[in-house]
Design a protein around this motif. Sequence first.
Motif: not given
Length: 239
Positions: A172-201
């Motif tokens: 496989w030519s695709k490095p795993c680091g890009i995929l891992i980083t993207e998944y981690v960042m997407v999950i982190t942003m989803a958690v942060l925005f979700s917690l921010a929405a709950l804090a507003i509520l």
Amino acid sequence: MAKISSCFKWTFVFFNSLFAIFGIVIIVLGLLGQPYAEEPNARTGVIVFYVIGSIIFCIAVLGAYGAHKESKCALIVFFILMCLATAGMLRFAIPLASARPEIYSILRDHFKTESNLTEDQERALNPIQEHFHCCGLFNGYRDWRGKVPDSCNCVNPNADDTCEMMSSRSVWSKPCGILITEYVMVITMAVLFSLAALAILGGLMSLAMIIRVCACPETQLPSFPLSYKPPKYTEVINY
């Protein structure tokens, strides 16, 4: 006499109880990870778990207490903390979302300087490579320094997969680091925005309770008898 609706109050207490349990879970995760925290960076991560879990637990208990006792001071403090939490989470989430390409390049430059993959990284990468059809971290099969595992073999590629030749093998030519980083960042942003929405509520709910608690008590008008009987004629004459 209670000034807050019992249904509204207990809903608020219930959700704060869930957040208190969530804070305890984070503290327990820190306790479970402490025996494996041998490096300074790992110890810092464990301390962060302790701090975040304790803060979430204390704020949730404060909100539940303020709603249950209809304490104006506790609800005001909870509202201020919710405002600060919302601002803090958005302060991290928005720059993180806008700086994704820079983070990728920084991680790529960092792992280019790595000499060899550790044994822990090798064990963790094998199932990831086989499942996500990738190889290595950020430099492809070159990260394995000639010891490329079988999980990098390009077997049954999909339409989005790409392969490259390495001596007599196709990997496989695709490095795993890009995929891992993207998944981690997407999950982190989803958690942060979700917690921010709950804090507003939570802040809006606490503000509604503060307004209700601070409202002036209803004053009752004096009652007057509605039935009036005029005096008798004989009583008027004698008077």
